[in-house]
Scaffold this motif. Structure first.
Motif, PDB file in Angstrom:
ATOM      1  N   LEU A 885       0.819  -1.206   0.000  1.00 54.16           N
ATOM      2  CA  LEU A 885       0.000   0.000   0.000  1.00 54.16           C
ATOM      3  C   LEU A 885       0.859   1.263   0.000  1.00 54.16           C
ATOM      4  CD1 LEU A 885      -2.824  -1.037   2.496  1.00 54.16           C
ATOM      5  CD2 LEU A 885      -2.937  -0.936   0.006  1.00 54.16           C
ATOM      6  N   GLN A 886       1.970   1.239   0.714  1.00 55.71           N
ATOM      7  CA  GLN A 886       2.874   2.387   0.700  1.00 55.71           C
ATOM      8  C   GLN A 886       3.471   2.599  -0.688  1.00 55.71           C
ATOM      9  OE1 GLN A 886       5.726   1.567   3.770  1.00 55.71           O
ATOM     10  NE2 GLN A 886       4.370   2.250   5.442  1.00 55.71           N
ATOM     11  N   ASN A 887       3.793   1.512  -1.349  1.00 53.75           N
ATOM     12  CA  ASN A 887       4.319   1.613  -2.705  1.00 53.75           C
ATOM     13  C   ASN A 887       3.278   2.193  -3.653  1.00 53.75           C
ATOM     14  OD1 ASN A 887       6.030   1.304  -4.900  1.00 53.75           O
ATOM     15  ND2 ASN A 887       5.453  -0.828  -5.234  1.00 53.75           N
ATOM     16  N   LEU A 888       2.044   1.734  -3.524  1.00 52.31           N
ATOM     17  CA  LEU A 888       0.971   2.273  -4.364  1.00 52.31           C
ATOM     18  C   LEU A 888       0.732   3.748  -4.059  1.00 52.31           C
ATOM     19  CD1 LEU A 888      -1.331   1.891  -6.394  1.00 52.31           C
ATOM     20  CD2 LEU A 888      -2.766   1.091  -4.493  1.00 52.31           C
ATOM     21  N   HIS A 889       0.771   4.102  -2.789  1.00 51.34           N
ATOM     22  CA  HIS A 889       0.589   5.504  -2.417  1.00 51.34           C
ATOM     23  C   HIS A 889       1.692   6.384  -3.009  1.00 51.34           C
ATOM     24  CE1 HIS A 889      -0.755   8.878  -0.040  1.00 51.34           C
ATOM     25  NE2 HIS A 889       0.445   9.009   0.509  1.00 51.34           N
ATOM     26  N   ARG A 890       2.914   5.900  -3.013  1.00 48.30           N
ATOM     27  CA  ARG A 890       4.024   6.658  -3.602  1.00 48.30           C
ATOM     28  C   ARG A 890       3.808   6.838  -5.098  1.00 48.30           C
ATOM     29  NH1 ARG A 890       8.075   4.719  -6.310  1.00 48.30           N
ATOM     30  NH2 ARG A 890       7.752   2.590  -5.558  1.00 48.30           N
ATOM     31  N   ARG A 891       3.399   5.795  -5.790  1.00 50.18           N
ATOM     32  CA  ARG A 891       3.148   5.901  -7.231  1.00 50.18           C
ATOM     33  C   ARG A 891       2.029   6.900  -7.528  1.00 50.18           C
ATOM     34  NH1 ARG A 891       4.841   1.119 -10.353  1.00 50.18           N
ATOM     35  NH2 ARG A 891       5.983  -0.303  -8.999  1.00 50.18           N
ATOM     36  N   ARG A 892       0.980   6.855  -6.735  1.00 47.06           N
ATOM     37  CA  ARG A 892      -0.139   7.785  -6.970  1.00 47.06           C
ATOM     38  C   ARG A 892       0.293   9.226  -6.738  1.00 47.06           C
ATOM     39  NH1 ARG A 892      -5.368   6.122  -7.085  1.00 47.06           N
ATOM     40  NH2 ARG A 892      -6.002   7.978  -5.931  1.00 47.06           N
ATOM     41  N   ASN A 893       1.137   9.467  -5.743  1.00 47.03           N
ATOM     42  CA  ASN A 893       1.628  10.825  -5.502  1.00 47.03           C
ATOM     43  C   ASN A 893       2.439  11.341  -6.681  1.00 47.03           C
ATOM     44  OD1 ASN A 893       0.441  11.122  -3.020  1.00 47.03           O
ATOM     45  ND2 ASN A 893       2.238  10.498  -1.857  1.00 47.03           N
ATOM     46  N   VAL A 894       3.291  10.481  -7.223  1.00 49.80           N
ATOM     47  CA  VAL A 894       4.112  10.879  -8.374  1.00 49.80           C
ATOM     48  C   VAL A 894       3.223  11.201  -9.571  1.00 49.80           C
ATOM     49  CG1 VAL A 894       5.832  10.059 -10.026  1.00 49.80           C
ATOM     50  CG2 VAL A 894       6.135   9.607  -7.586  1.00 49.80           C
ATOM     51  N   LEU A 895       2.256  10.338  -9.858  1.00 47.70           N
ATOM     52  CA  LEU A 895       1.375  10.567 -11.010  1.00 47.70           C
ATOM     53  C   LEU A 895       0.522  11.818 -10.810  1.00 47.70           C
ATOM     54  CD1 LEU A 895       0.249   9.625 -13.710  1.00 47.70           C
ATOM     55  CD2 LEU A 895      -1.378   8.184 -12.451  1.00 47.70           C
ATOM     56  N   ALA A 896       0.001  12.030  -9.606  1.00 45.26           N
ATOM     57  CA  ALA A 896      -0.825  13.217  -9.353  1.00 45.26           C
ATOM     58  C   ALA A 896      -0.006  14.496  -9.488  1.00 45.26           C
ATOM     59  CB  ALA A 896      -1.428  13.124  -7.955  1.00 45.26           C
ATOM     60  N   ALA A 897       1.246  14.487  -9.037  1.00 46.01           N
ATOM     61  CA  ALA A 897       2.092  15.675  -9.175  1.00 46.01           C
ATOM     62  C   ALA A 897       2.330  16.006 -10.638  1.00 46.01           C
ATOM     63  CB  ALA A 897       3.415  15.455  -8.452  1.00 46.01           C
ATOM     64  N   TYR A 898       2.559  14.992 -11.460  1.00 45.36           N
ATOM     65  CA  TYR A 898       2.791  15.240 -12.893  1.00 45.36           C
ATOM     66  C   TYR A 898       1.517  15.732 -13.574  1.00 45.36           C
ATOM     67  CZ  TYR A 898       4.204  14.386 -17.721  1.00 45.36           C
ATOM     68  OH  TYR A 898       4.496  14.544 -19.061  1.00 45.36           O
ATOM     69  N   CYS A 899       0.379  15.121 -13.244  1.00 46.16           N
ATOM     70  CA  CYS A 899      -0.888  15.527 -13.878  1.00 46.16           C
ATOM     71  C   CYS A 899      -1.265  16.953 -13.492  1.00 46.16           C
ATOM     72  CB  CYS A 899      -1.993  14.556 -13.493  1.00 46.16           C
ATOM     73  SG  CYS A 899      -1.816  12.905 -14.209  1.00 46.16           S
ATOM     74  N   LYS A 900      -0.914  17.382 -12.292  1.00 46.47           N
ATOM     75  CA  LYS A 900      -1.204  18.768 -11.904  1.00 46.47           C
ATOM     76  C   LYS A 900      -0.409  19.753 -12.752  1.00 46.47           C
ATOM     77  CE  LYS A 900      -0.548  18.133  -7.448  1.00 46.47           C
ATOM     78  NZ  LYS A 900      -0.427  18.430  -5.999  1.00 46.47           N
ATOM     79  N   LEU A 901       0.795  19.386 -13.131  1.00 48.79           N
ATOM     80  CA  LEU A 901       1.566  20.257 -14.024  1.00 48.79           C
ATOM     81  C   LEU A 901       0.885  20.388 -15.378  1.00 48.79           C
ATOM     82  CD1 LEU A 901       5.227  19.090 -13.292  1.00 48.79           C
ATOM     83  CD2 LEU A 901       4.034  21.074 -12.357  1.00 48.79           C
ATOM     84  N   VAL A 902       0.293  19.305 -15.844  1.00 51.62           N
ATOM     85  CA  VAL A 902      -0.416  19.360 -17.124  1.00 51.62           C
ATOM     86  C   VAL A 902      -1.668  20.218 -17.005  1.00 51.62           C
ATOM     87  CG1 VAL A 902      -1.590  17.968 -18.871  1.00 51.62           C
ATOM     88  CG2 VAL A 902       0.507  17.127 -17.814  1.00 51.62           C
TER      89      VAL A 902
END
Length: 1180
Positions: A885-902
């Motif tokens: 779950l921690q690994n999934l949470h880390r991946r979601r944070n990375v993807l959300a940060a990139y999508c916010k830039l878009v």
């Protein structure tokens, strides 16, 4: 009100009455609705000032929705021969006093002519059912006649369009006739709004007043009640819901009124028996035989009346209740349970036994929450009376398990009331609930629904904490020392429960559950601190262990938060959102007491527990809940003492929890509203200055010629100092210490290769990101000249470049921090540009370099999507679910940060195409983030967002083609043709409003056609375009085209295929045929499986669908010829879509458009010469 009957109804009714006459029928009467001077007006007396008509047929009343009987406008009075005629139905609108007067008049008329008066009352009840029809009454001499019984039917006459209900209400045989098309679902009891509530109340009062006024006279004549019981029994057994509902209500309310009469008779019997016993005990001289006979006669009369009343109640119970308590209508079942509970409570001698209680237990299993709720509420009234408890023993033993299980009811109100019932049972009956029951019930203190948790907290407080208090209350006098001992004993029991529950992260929820009932204990701040500061060698030591001290501190912090902020917790519903003035004042007083006491004691607590980082981290959160206008705030020595102890702890425990708690506490103490603001800021600045000086000295020794070298001890010191600065920089602006210039030399190219340890680099990147965030956030205040603006822009570019370098670091934590830091800074910079005035000191615009943009995209691809399949397959092999779950949470944070830039426009919108490629594979993990990105980008620029979706599909298709051409081994990241087509279908579903996204869908088609034929235009002699099979994917968007746009897209397709020699019978041109069919709506029911049956092959020949089309008379697609002209019928659309299309400009959307915007005025294509009859001229 019953409307005027039709001619068919009258003739049918007359015919039935004629054929149905028997020897037992002596007379007949037809009740006409519009007769204002009915049978009830035939008997007039001098004292009678009001007369009632049976039914009125007012057209204006008939037009009202539902039933024409509940409007107050029906109370009009018709004067005829100086007599005011008002129906019994209209009397209900006049209030209880008017009802009593009219019922008294009706009783006088009943004593004179009981048949016609009874018929008036029966007509009233039928009228209250909302019946729109005719009531025919016939006199019957014998109720035992078999021929009469055989006529009691309820049937439909579909030919005449009528419904019939024929039943016996002795001495009357009543026939109710009403139209079949009458809406039986609309009657007074079920109408919406206050009208239904008013009718329910007034109707219930009418029945109650009727029984009350008749209890001394006609109720015991064996005529009135038997007729009404027959009426209710027959109508409540009807398949017409209006009859069942209304008459069941009348029956149960009549039983409730009879219960009141029986109770009064029971009191009279008891009084008479006492008087009789008194007379018997008198001496022979004082005893009077005549008086004894008179009392005995009265006693026998009262007992006889009571028995008769009980027989009436039993008849209604068996004739109505037993049939309707399981009715299919929930309102009827709920009504029966509610009234049954009231009978048991008011007349327990007759109803409170196992014969009646079993119905309450059975209906607790009902599937409707309201029925279960009525049962639980009724049982609360029974268990609250100690005198009734002995009669509930068997019921409790039989249905206790059901009550315990109902605390898990899906309806929150049922669960809460059940918990209150069990709380009542636990108080009234000590030995009913077992330890396992309590263990299950007390878990609800952690429930997400606050009312349920608060009730469970009351159970906990009453059963456990109150038990310990009782043991301490044996002392004669409650001295202060005894009070402390009692509180300590309660703490012990509470700690034991908390530790046994094994939910050690939910202290705040436990405190919130106990706050309403045990607030006095939880707000006893002196007892808390006394327990924590207790001398272990004292004679009064209660023996709290270190673990118990930690829990007491957690409870103290949670109680302080509750007193300061109120019962608002994340994840807990049912909380009162608006506080009253009294609650706000109570909260302020609690906060004031908290501050006055703990401001003095807290330094001692921190000093005592300074060796335990967990306990001291919790204690340092308490000053965040202090009130600023405390009287003790004038004593600055206490504030300095508190901050001195906090500073000492920071030097001793540089852990993350302690540092974050201290930073937040300093932020609260440095608030401008606080009375100790200046002292707190001075202490904070001195603390930060000491850390900066220490870090400068350490870096000066370790960093020489841009090369970092230090031993392990210095590394630990540098990392500890960086953690302190990072934690405080997260909450405080430390720009005056120029941390950017101090720390940026650590991020050199040489350090990336190997120098500073990864943990140090991670802390440096965090500190620099906080520095840039504070600089960008306060730019409107700090940027006062052009030079400072340029310095900030230079620092921004330098930070992004250095973060770019560390995106390829060997350590994952460093790479992750570099990525998140640069994303946060770029997001803050985009917000800064919205408020910045470029005319002041020039533009501050910073655009990420193409290399940085590619690096960010590569980071997302490699750290979010790559390896996800392996993780999914090895989930069962992972040692801990928490790690996954921690690994999934880390991946979601990375993807959300990139999508916010878009979304914010920092990156090009087309950069999201590489993210959308993984939409299908990772939908369960990241589907919500991608859908939100699509929605937000569509709000910014819907055309560019649609172009990004098209680009995503084209990139996937090109990758598939390259893999097929290379004939190499299949790559796992390359998607199959069917998955790309499914992705296109999912993308098409996001365009819900076809009118709103009309231009977007047309642009996708235009873009796709150009993509397919872009190379073939340069080589028209080629066999077929290389990417022709992409048209099959593009056809998924055809359903989102409007009719005019389909013509336009088809014409645009013809323009690109005009140069080719096309034979649609050849297999390689099947995708074009598939796409043409989707545009012309010839094969709207066709599936892609007709043309594609393989994942990896773009298309495959399949003639099954074509043969089916031939059989159905549809022209085969293979028969298309360049000389053919075909007509295509109009596409049928649903009503909702047709309404939208009717408001849309029928002209097609032009296709020759600029790349970035859709200009509808610059259309190159024109289809004005096309026919406007809904067909399309197809010519190749």
């Amino acid at each position: 009100m019953i409307p005027e009957p039709s001619a068919a109804a009258s003739s049918r009714s007359s015919k039935q009455n004629t054929n149905g006459h028997t020897e037992g029928t002596s007379s007949a009467a037809v009740i006409h609705p519009e007769d204002d001077s009915g049978s009830e007006n035939r008997q007039k007396t001098k004292r009678r000032r009001r007369s009632r008509s049976v039914f009125e047929n007012d057209k204006s009343q008939r037009a009202m929705a539902g039933c024409s009987g509940i409007s107050r406008a029906q109370g009009r009075r018709v004067k005829q021969k100086h007599v005011e005629a008002v129906t019994l139905f209209e009397v209900m609108t006049l209030g209880r006093r008017a009802v009593e007067v009219v019922i008294d008049d009706w009783i006088e008329a009943y004593l004179t002519d009981r048949d016609s008066s009874l018929l008036d009352l029966i007509s009233f009840f039928i009228q209250c059912c909302g019946c729109k029809g005719v009531v025919t009454a016939e006199m019957c001499q014998s109720r035992e006649d078999r021929d009469v019984r055989s006529m009691m039917v309820e049937e439909l006459d579909e030919g005449a369009g009528l419904q019939y209900k024929r039943f016996l209400a002795f001495p009357w045989i009543l026939t109710v006739t009403w139209p079949m098309n009458a809406d039986s679902a609309e009657y007074p009891l079920v109408q919406s709004g206050p009208a239904a509530r008013w009718f329910h109340s007034e109707f219930s009062d009418f029945v109650s007043v009727l029984v009350t006024r008749c209890q001394h006279s006609v109720i015991f004549d064996s005529y009135l009640m038997s007729s009404l019981i027959l009426l209710f029994s027959e109508l409540s057994d009807s398949y017409v819901r209006a009859f069942r509902h209304t008459c069941t209500l009348a029956a149960v309310k009549m039983v409730s009124a009879l219960v009141t009469v029986a109770v009064s008779l029971n009191v009279g019997v008891e009084n008479s028996q006492k008087l009789y016993e008194v007379q018997r005990t008198k001496s022979s001289r004082q005893k009077s035989s005549q008086q004894l006979d008179r009392i005995q006669k009265k006693l026998a009369e009262l007992q006889e009346k009571r028995a008769e009343i009980e027989s009436m109640m039993d008849a209604i119970f068996k004739g109505v209740f037993l049939k309707r308590y399981r009715d299919m209508l929930p309102e009827i079942r709920s009504m029966c349970m509610e009234e049954l509970a009231s009978w048991m409570k008011l007349y327990s001698s007759a109803f409170l036994n196992d014969t009646y209680l079993k119905y309450m237990g059975w209906m607790m299993h009902d599937k409707i929450p309201d029925v279960r709720l009525k049962c639980v509420l009724g049982l609360q009234g029974l268990y609250s009376n100690p005198a009734l408890l002995p009669k509930l023993n068997l019921f409790t033993s039989c249905f206790k398990d059901r009550l315990v299980s109902m605390t898990l009811d899906k309806d929150n109100e049922v669960a809460v009331q059940t918990m209150k019932l069990l709380l009542l049972i636990s108080k009234m009956c000590d030995d009913v609930l077992t330890e396992e029951d309590y263990k299950q019930l007390l878990r609800f203190v952690y429930s997400s629904h606050r009312p349920l948790a608060a009730t469970a907290g009351e159970l906990l407080f009453s059963r456990i904490l109150a038990a310990s208090a009782t043991a301490s209350d044996i002392q004669d006098e409650m001295s202060e020392e005894a009070h402390i001992c009692q509180t300590f004993a309660r703490f012990k029991v509470l700690l034991q429960f908390y530790q046994e529950s094994e939910l050690h992260e939910h202290v705040v929820y436990l405190v919130d559950s106990l706050w309403d009932c045990g607030g006095a204990l939880l707000k006893d701040w002196p007892s808390f601190t006394a327990a924590l500061l207790q001398n272990p060698f004292s004679s009064h030591n209660t023996g709290f262990t270190a673990a118990e001290h930690a829990v007491i501190v957690e409870i103290l912090v949670a109680a302080a938060r509750q007193a300061s902020e109120g019962p608002v917790l994340a994840g807990r519903t049912g909380t009162k959102k608006v506080m009253s003035v009294r609650e706000k004042k109570s909260q302020t007083d609690d906060c004031l007491q908290l501050t006055e006491h703990l401001l003095v004691v807290l330094p001692r607590l921190i000093s005592k527990f300074s060796c335990s980082s967990d306990i001291v981290a919790s204690l340092m959160k308490i000053p965040q809940f202090f009130i600023s206008d405390c009287s003790e705030a004038e004593h600055t020595q206490m504030v300095f003492s508190l901050m001195a102890e906090m500073a000492a702890v920071l030097d001793l425990h540089p852990t993350t929890a302690v540092l974050e708690a201290a930073a937040c506490t300093y932020l609260s103490l440095c608030s401008e509203q606080a009375a100790w603001c200046s002292e707190a800021k001075t202490a904070r600045d001195s603390l930060v200055q000491r850390w900066v000086d220490q870090l400068t000295e350490l870096l000066g020794e370790s960093l020489r010629d841009d090369v970092f070298s230090a031993d392990e001890e210095k590394n630990r010191e540098i990392v500890a100092t960086l953690k302190k600065l990072r934690a405080f920089h997260n909450c405080h602006d430390l720009g005056q210490w120029s941390l950017f210039d101090l720390l940026s030399p650590l991020l050199t190219e040489e350090s990336r290769q190997g120098g500073a340890p990864p943990e140090m680099l991670e802390e440096v990147l965090r500190c620099l990101s906080f520095t840039m965030l504070w600089s960008l956030n306060t730019s409107s205040e700090t940027l006062t000249c052009r030079e400072t603006a340029m310095v900030q822009k230079l620092q921004l570019r330098l930070f992004c470049e250095k973060s770019h370098h560390y995106l390829s670091h060997c350590e994952l934590s460093v790479r992750l921090q570099a990525f998140l830091g640069v994303c946060d800074v770029l997001m803050a910079h985009s917000y800064q540009l919205q408020v910045w005035d470029p005319t002041c000191f020039g533009t501050l615009l910073y655009t990420p370099s193409p290399k940085l943009q590619r690096a960010l995209l590569a980071f997302v691809s490699s750290h979010v999507f790559v390896g996800l399949d392996c993780d999914s397959q090895s989930r069962a092999c992972e040692s801990s679910e928490v790690v996954r779950l921690q690994n999934l949470h880390r991946r979601r944070n990375v993807l959300a940060a990139y999508c916010k830039l878009v979304v914010r426009g920092v990156l090009e919108m087309s950069a999201a195409a590489d993210v959308y490629m993984h939409y299908m594979k990772t939908y369960s993990e990241f589907g919500d983030i991608m859908k939100e990105t699509m929605s937000r980008t569509r709000q910014v620029n819907k055309m560019e967002s649609a172009r990004t979706l098209a680009l995503c599909l084209q990139q996937l298709f090109v990758a598939l083609r390259r893999e097929q051409e290379s004939s190499s081994r299949a790559q796992p990241e390359v998607q199959t043709f069917s998955s790309i087509k499914e992705l296109a279908r999912r993308f098409a579903l996001t365009f819900g409003d076809v009118v709103k996204f009309r231009e977007c869908v047309v642009m996708i088609h235009r873009n796709g056609i150009e993509f397919v034929f872009q190379e073939s235009l340069q080589a028209p002699d080629a066999a077929a375009p290389l990417y022709l099979s992409y048209l099959t994917i593009l056809s998924e968007f055809s359903s989102k085209l409007l009719k005019p746009d389909k013509k336009t897209v088809f014409s645009y397709l013809q323009k690109h295929t005009a140069e080719h020699i096309i034979d649609l019978r050849e297999e390689l041109w099947q995708p074009l045929l598939y796409y043409r069919v989707s545009l012309l709506a010839v094969a709207e029911t066709e599936d892609a499986a007709s043309y594609i049956s393989s994942d990896k092959r773009p298309y495959l020949h399949n003639r099954t669908s074509f043969c089916k089309q031939k059989q159905e008379g549809i022209k085969s697609p293979s028969q298309f010829h360049p000389a053919d002209v075909s007509k295509v019928p109009k596409l049928s659309t649903g009503p909702s879509l047709q309404e939208k299309i009717s408001n849309v400009d029928p002209s097609p959307v032009p296709l020759e458009l600029p790349r970035r915007s859709l200009n509808t005025e610059e259309s190159v294509l024109s289809i004005g010469s096309e026919p406007d009859d809904g067909t399309v001229e197809v010519e190749l």
